[in-house]
Design a protein around this motif. Structure first.
Motif, PDB file in Angstrom:
ATOM      1  N   MET A  32       0.841  -1.189   0.000  1.00  0.00           N
ATOM      2  CA  MET A  32       0.000   0.000   0.000  1.00  0.00           C
ATOM      3  C   MET A  32       0.880   1.244   0.000  1.00  0.00           C
ATOM      4  O   MET A  32       2.062   1.189   0.329  1.00  0.00           O
ATOM      5  CB  MET A  32      -0.904   0.004   1.223  1.00  0.00           C
ATOM      6  CG  MET A  32      -0.149  -0.031   2.528  1.00  0.00           C
ATOM      7  SD  MET A  32      -1.251  -0.047   3.933  1.00  0.00           S
ATOM      8  CE  MET A  32      -2.023   1.513   3.751  1.00  0.00           C
ATOM      9  N   LYS A  88      -1.212   8.958   4.790  1.00  0.00           N
ATOM     10  CA  LYS A  88      -1.180  10.399   4.544  1.00  0.00           C
ATOM     11  C   LYS A  88      -1.316  11.161   5.854  1.00  0.00           C
ATOM     12  O   LYS A  88      -1.987  10.702   6.779  1.00  0.00           O
ATOM     13  CB  LYS A  88      -2.312  10.777   3.585  1.00  0.00           C
ATOM     14  CG  LYS A  88      -2.106  10.166   2.226  1.00  0.00           C
ATOM     15  CD  LYS A  88      -3.313  10.347   1.350  1.00  0.00           C
ATOM     16  CE  LYS A  88      -3.098   9.675   0.003  1.00  0.00           C
ATOM     17  NZ  LYS A  88      -4.307   9.603  -0.793  1.00  0.00           N
ATOM     18  N   TYR A 115      -3.801   8.653   7.921  1.00  0.00           N
ATOM     19  CA  TYR A 115      -4.816   7.736   7.416  1.00  0.00           C
ATOM     20  C   TYR A 115      -4.314   7.080   6.137  1.00  0.00           C
ATOM     21  O   TYR A 115      -3.420   7.601   5.475  1.00  0.00           O
ATOM     22  CB  TYR A 115      -6.150   8.463   7.178  1.00  0.00           C
ATOM     23  CG  TYR A 115      -6.148   9.393   5.993  1.00  0.00           C
ATOM     24  CD1 TYR A 115      -5.577  10.648   6.076  1.00  0.00           C
ATOM     25  CD2 TYR A 115      -6.701   8.991   4.778  1.00  0.00           C
ATOM     26  CE1 TYR A 115      -5.558  11.503   4.997  1.00  0.00           C
ATOM     27  CE2 TYR A 115      -6.685   9.844   3.683  1.00  0.00           C
ATOM     28  CZ  TYR A 115      -6.116  11.099   3.802  1.00  0.00           C
ATOM     29  OH  TYR A 115      -6.090  11.931   2.710  1.00  0.00           O
ATOM     30  N   THR A 116      -4.879   5.943   5.834  1.00  0.00           N
ATOM     31  CA  THR A 116      -4.493   5.233   4.602  1.00  0.00           C
ATOM     32  C   THR A 116      -5.647   5.290   3.607  1.00  0.00           C
ATOM     33  O   THR A 116      -6.802   5.443   3.998  1.00  0.00           O
ATOM     34  CB  THR A 116      -4.177   3.751   4.868  1.00  0.00           C
ATOM     35  OG1 THR A 116      -5.396   3.078   5.210  1.00  0.00           O
ATOM     36  CG2 THR A 116      -3.184   3.585   6.002  1.00  0.00           C
ATOM     37  N   LEU A 144      -0.240  -4.838   7.011  1.00  0.00           N
ATOM     38  CA  LEU A 144      -0.171  -3.702   6.096  1.00  0.00           C
ATOM     39  C   LEU A 144      -0.619  -2.399   6.736  1.00  0.00           C
ATOM     40  O   LEU A 144       0.166  -1.482   6.919  1.00  0.00           O
ATOM     41  CB  LEU A 144      -1.039  -3.983   4.862  1.00  0.00           C
ATOM     42  CG  LEU A 144      -0.396  -4.774   3.743  1.00  0.00           C
ATOM     43  CD1 LEU A 144      -1.303  -4.793   2.539  1.00  0.00           C
ATOM     44  CD2 LEU A 144       0.940  -4.183   3.347  1.00  0.00           C
ATOM     45  N   VAL A 145      -1.912  -2.336   7.095  1.00  0.00           N
ATOM     46  CA  VAL A 145      -2.470  -1.055   7.543  1.00  0.00           C
ATOM     47  C   VAL A 145      -1.888  -0.641   8.895  1.00  0.00           C
ATOM     48  O   VAL A 145      -1.359   0.466   9.047  1.00  0.00           O
ATOM     49  CB  VAL A 145      -4.011  -1.135   7.595  1.00  0.00           C
ATOM     50  CG1 VAL A 145      -4.593   0.185   8.079  1.00  0.00           C
ATOM     51  CG2 VAL A 145      -4.568  -1.478   6.229  1.00  0.00           C
ATOM     52  N   SER A 157       1.879   0.082   8.793  1.00  0.00           N
ATOM     53  CA  SER A 157       2.162   1.321   8.063  1.00  0.00           C
ATOM     54  C   SER A 157       1.819   2.546   8.892  1.00  0.00           C
ATOM     55  O   SER A 157       2.571   3.522   8.923  1.00  0.00           O
ATOM     56  CB  SER A 157       1.368   1.368   6.761  1.00  0.00           C
ATOM     57  OG  SER A 157       1.661   0.264   5.978  1.00  0.00           O
ATOM     58  N   ALA A 172       4.396   5.362  10.516  1.00  0.00           N
ATOM     59  CA  ALA A 172       4.319   6.746  10.044  1.00  0.00           C
ATOM     60  C   ALA A 172       4.150   7.758  11.184  1.00  0.00           C
ATOM     61  O   ALA A 172       4.507   8.921  11.035  1.00  0.00           O
ATOM     62  CB  ALA A 172       3.158   6.886   9.063  1.00  0.00           C
TER      63      ALA A 172
END
Lengths: 195, 184
Positions: free
Chosen positions: A102, A106, B37-38, B63-64, B67, B71
């Motif tokens: 992915m 953001k 946010y993704t 994944l989510v 990530s 971040a």
């Protein structure tokens, strides 16, 4: 006519006898057995094959048929349920399935910092009451609210919630509660009271 | 990691067809310090076949969640989620304490700060403030009792200046707003 034939003739016509012979003694060779042969159509393929062209693809890689003792070589492909065809194995490019990935999350801090916090009316839980004048009643209580950090307060009438915009640069932390009161006797506007 | 204060709210929504996530770190007044946010992840048909039943778990945890946690810059003292499936991975990946909070319909406990165990393992009721029903807290299996006490103390402190479950609503509104902004 020899003696054997004369005997045979007399035996059959006078004594009504017929020679019965054992069949197995007559068969000198085993019956012929034919093997079933698998026929494979082969074609010379010219050009490049990509996974897109031959999808779905099934590779018969050194598939052995034990009963018949033959095997398929590399490069035999079964394409879309059709005939088995032969391709030059160096022309085939098999693409690996892409690993799920992915994009980077953001950052939307600037957007969310502009959004108000929402407080529910907790009057049913709040035991404390402000000093009320005769004919006044409490409608709602909202809290906790950092009064010194408030930029704007808006009553969201439909759900009965209070929207609070804070100054994000404020260093104030002390909180208060906000009562909403109104007079029963007239059409006066509701009144806010910090406690 | 810029600092280590405040509360981190994390949510991952959707199922195998479409999954996205967001996290919001707020100070004890509920003022945002970090928000990530993704976009939605849409696994292809081939990926669904390849991953099978493990797809949901892989998407959410590997994944989510990973990530988002990679971040974030303002790391909180406590991660708060609204999905029990996130507790274990949050505890393992998030490097700090994690708890699931949800409202309850129980009568208020004796006093603010009271904590009561329930019949469910690793689930407690906490009277975080004096103006609401007790909150239901769920911890990952194996969470030590001192971690539970520390988490409860943090929540009680924050409940004095903010509404503890409110940031989840703000995340949803922000995601809707961002999605509609993108579409427009």
């Amino acid at each position: 006519m020899n003696i054997g034939q004369v005997k045979k003739f007399l035996s059959r016509s006078v004594f009504k006898r017929v020679d019965v012979k054992n069949l197995s003694s007559e068969i000198s060779e085993a019956p012929k057995i034919f093997k079933l042969r698998s026929r494979v159509q082969t074609y010379k393929f010219e050009g490049n094959i990509t996974a897109d062209v031959i999808k779905p693809i099934e590779i018969l890689n050194e598939l052995k048929c034990k009963t018949e003792g033959f095997k398929f070589s590399h490069g035999l492909l079964h394409v879309n349920g059709g005939f088995i065809k032969r391709y030059n194995k160096y022309d085939i490019k098999i693409n690996a399935a892409p690993k799920l990935k992915m994009s980077q999350p953001k950052n939307a801090l600037k957007q969310i910092i502009m959004m108000p916090q929402e407080r529910m009316n907790r009057i049913k839980w709040q035991k404390m009451r402000p000093k009320l004048a005769p004919g006044e009643m409490v409608i709602a209580w909202y809290g906790p609210i950092v009064e010194s950090a408030v930029l704007k307060l808006v009553l969201n009438k439909q759900p009965g919630t209070l929207l609070i915009w804070y100054d994000s640069r404020s260093r104030k932390f002390s909180t208060r509660g906000l009562f909403l009161c109104r007079r029963l006797d007239s059409g006066s506007r509701p009144e806010w009271r910090w406690v | 990691m810029a600092n280590n204060s405040g509360l981190g709210y994390i949510t991952i929504e959707g199922n195998e067809g479409l999954i996205r996530g967001a996290l919001l770190v707020v100070d004890v007044r509920g003022i945002p310090m970090d928000f990530r946010y993704t976009d939605y992840i849409r696994p292809t048909k081939l990926e669904r076949i390849l991953y099978g039943n493990a797809l949901d778990t892989y998407l959410k945890e590997e994944l989510v969640l990973q990530s988002l946690l990679d971040a974030v810059e303002a790391e909180p003292q406590l991660w708060i989620c609204n999905d029990a499936e996130l507790l274990d991975p949050l505890k393992n990946i998030g490097r700090v304490k994690a708890v699931l909070i949800s409202p309850s319909t129980r009568q208020p406990l004796e006093s603010v700060g009271s904590i009561e165990s329930t019949s469910e393992p690793n689930v407690f009721l906490l009277q975080a403030d004096g103006v609401s029903a007790p909150l239901r807290l769920a911890f990952a299996a194996g969470t030590r009792s001192d971690e539970i006490q520390n988490s409860a103390a943090l929540l009680v402190e924050a409940a004095g200046t903010m509404e503890l479950t409110e940031p989840f609503m703000r995340i949803q509104k922000a995601l809707s707003s961002l999605a509609s902004g993108t579409e427009a």
